[in-house]
Design an enzyme around this catalytic site. Structure first.
Site, PDB file in Angstrom:
ATOM      1  N   GLY A   1      52.613  43.298  33.557  1.00  0.00           N
ATOM      2  CA  GLY A   1      51.481  42.502  33.859  1.00  0.00           C
ATOM      3  C   GLY A   1      50.769  42.384  32.332  1.00  0.00           C
ATOM      4  O   GLY A   1      50.787  43.570  31.789  1.00  0.00           O
TER       5      GLY A   1
ATOM      6  N   ASP B   1      35.941  40.723  41.190  1.00  0.00           N
ATOM      7  CA  ASP B   1      37.014  39.927  40.790  1.00  0.00           C
ATOM      8  C   ASP B   1      38.152  39.934  41.859  1.00  0.00           C
ATOM      9  O   ASP B   1      39.310  40.117  41.391  1.00  0.00           O
ATOM     10  CB  ASP B   1      37.546  40.245  39.285  1.00  0.00           C
ATOM     11  CG  ASP B   1      38.358  39.481  38.466  1.00  0.00           C
ATOM     12  OD1 ASP B   1      38.326  38.114  39.048  1.00  0.00           O
ATOM     13  OD2 ASP B   1      39.169  39.586  37.691  1.00  0.00           O
TER      14      ASP B   1
ATOM     15  N   GLY C   1      43.623  39.500  29.855  1.00  0.00           N
ATOM     16  CA  GLY C   1      42.656  39.584  28.858  1.00  0.00           C
ATOM     17  C   GLY C   1      42.339  40.439  27.998  1.00  0.00           C
ATOM     18  O   GLY C   1      42.456  40.519  26.591  1.00  0.00           O
TER      19      GLY C   1
ATOM     20  N   LYS D   1      41.020  38.029  43.576  1.00  0.00           N
ATOM     21  CA  LYS D   1      41.565  37.039  43.223  1.00  0.00           C
ATOM     22  C   LYS D   1      43.021  37.392  43.703  1.00  0.00           C
ATOM     23  O   LYS D   1      43.522  38.536  43.888  1.00  0.00           O
ATOM     24  CB  LYS D   1      41.599  36.576  42.000  1.00  0.00           C
ATOM     25  CG  LYS D   1      41.786  37.452  40.986  1.00  0.00           C
ATOM     26  CD  LYS D   1      41.661  37.098  39.702  1.00  0.00           C
ATOM     27  CE  LYS D   1      42.274  37.772  38.323  1.00  0.00           C
ATOM     28  NZ  LYS D   1      42.055  37.211  36.963  1.00  0.00           N
TER      29      LYS D   1
END
Length: 453
Positions: A20, A139, A23, A141
């Site tokens: 994975g 975050d 950023g 998601k």
């Protein structure tokens, strides 16, 4: 692996393949040589070395080290690699979760309402735990939700990960006042406005995730700024066909004003009730529609006209490719008929058919997603199977359903081995891609035959 990342960390962790990227960091599969187990290691990029970035990295370490819950990914160890003295790199050693993330799962075929309820319950419990300790994730998601496969369990469990921008008690803000943090498509309205956030912000994001599970579409797509502003101007559309309980729950979780959203503990209770209700509906549907569903599934098998067609080199190339990619002795494209499992293409196996009852493919087509048995000798789903217990000696099976456009599973794209093994999320995605290729070929051939007539 790039030259920036050493292959051996702290004389203990042997770094392998990347699983994975984000950023600020990349996540690698690695082996803990001391304990003899596979782990996930998150290594922060070289550019993430100025003071604000180091603060963010340290914040994630502090958060993860203090949390312990079955709905969260577990932190095992932290360290700093100083191979390059001018560019020290922080790394986190975490539990390796076998399975795929929800983002990849949503890119596949539709999810059942029962599975959505189970995912929502797992995540709500995790949020209730962290909110009770003053932590706000910020975050939520699909890409940060892992679906963990446990061989002893009947379903994948949702696990929350990536606390890189979380807020926790007594921490300094990780961003300047007024700066928006999080992923644009899943921001709460208060995040979009750059305001301080609380538990209600995570509840809103969870609502967006669950809504996407139902619709298969992101509620606020597009570029970051238009996407962030859209939720300040309108509420997301909740499908009319959902039962009233789900419509009410989602509409309250997605209220624009934080104070109008339910507390996390109430969401846990609502999700638990949803799991009970959906399980009851599922069992009722099984009792009333199993025969009908199987009839339609068999009609789909007949529609694609695959059972009586001659041997096909294209499918043989797919199974041969699967065997090479997974380094397994057997790869099969199977079609499940009334009482037989037909091997439309088979690599490493001379059989062309077996009875339906002992076939693992017959179990795999009942699944919403990949069906994996990593060690059949320890998996109660496979212990009594004659392919496992008798002379054949099967120990590993991974199958992805061949799913039609209207959601019926014809058979599987599967790989097998005579020794136990672990399959990664990336490998499961590859298997799913091969299954999609098979289905695309079947539909294309059907259309070609229609045109020829």
């Amino acid at each position: 692996m790039t030259k920036q990342f050493p292959k051996f960390l702290n004389a203990r962790y042997r770094v392998k393949n990347v699983i994975g990227r984000g950023g600020m960091a990349s996540v690698y599969r690695a082996t803990d040589e001391r304990l003899g187990r596979d782990v996930a290691i998150k290594i922060f990029e070289l550019r993430a070395t100025d003071k604000p970035d180091i603060q963010r990295q340290q914040a994630e370490i502090n958060v993860l080290a203090s949390l312990n819950h079955h709905s969260l990914v577990t932190l095992f160890d932290v360290g700093v690699d100083r191979t390059d003295p001018d560019h020290p790199q922080i790394y986190l050693v975490m539990e390796l979760v076998d399975g795929i993330d929800l983002r990849r799962r949503l890119d596949g075929h539709p999810m059942s309402t029962r599975h959505i309820a189970q995912i929502g319950y797992d995540l709500a419990e995790g949020l209730d735990y962290i909110h009770g300790r003053g932590v706000i994730h910020r975050d939520i998601k699909p890409a940060n939700i892992l679906l963990a496969e446990y061989s002893s369990d009947s379903r994948a469990r949702a696990r929350l990960t990536d606390f890189g921008i979380a807020l926790f008690p007594n921490s300094a803000r990780m961003t300047n006042q007024g700066m928006t943090t999080g992923t644009a498509a899943y921001l709460s309205p208060e995040q979009a406005r750059g305001e301080d956030v609380g538990p209600a912000s995570d509840i809103y994001a969870l609502g967006l995730v669950l809504l996407e599970c139902f619709t298969g579409e992101t509620a606020f797509p597009g570029e970051p700024i238009p996407s962030a502003l859209a939720r300040l101007q309108r509420d997301p559309v909740i499908p009319e066909e959902l039962v009233p309980e789900w419509r009410h729950l989602l509409s309250t979780m997605l209220a624009r004003e934080p104070e109008q959203r339910p507390p996390t503990a109430e969401v846990v209770l609502a999700m638990h009730q949803a799991v009970i209700a959906e399980t009851g509906r599922h069992r009722g549907a099984e009792e009333h529609h199993l025969v009908s569903d199987e009839r339609i599934r068999l009609q789909e098998v007949a529609r694609l006209d695959i059972l009586d067609t001659p041997a096909d080199g294209a499918f043989d190339r797919i199974t041969s490719l699967a065997a090479r990619l997974f380094s397994v002795p057997i790869a099969i494209i199977s079609i499940v008929d009334t009482d037989r499992i037909w091997f439309k293409s088979h690599h490493g196996l001379e059989l062309t058919e077996i009875p339906r009852d002992p076939g693992l493919c017959a179990s795999a087509i009942m699944s919403d997603g990949p069906w994996v048995v990593e060690d059949a000798r320890a998996d109660p789903r496979a212990l009594a199977n004659p392919l496992v217990a008798e002379k054949f000696g099967l120990q590993f099976y991974a199958g992805v359903p061949l799913t039609t456009r209207n959601g019926y599973n014809l058979g599987t794209m599967c790989v097998m081995d005579f020794k136990a093994r672990v399959i990664t999320a990336a490998e499961l995605q590859t298997l799913a891609d091969l299954a999609a290729l098979v289905m695309s070929e079947l539909e294309l051939r059907l259309e070609s035959r229609r045109v020829a007539r």
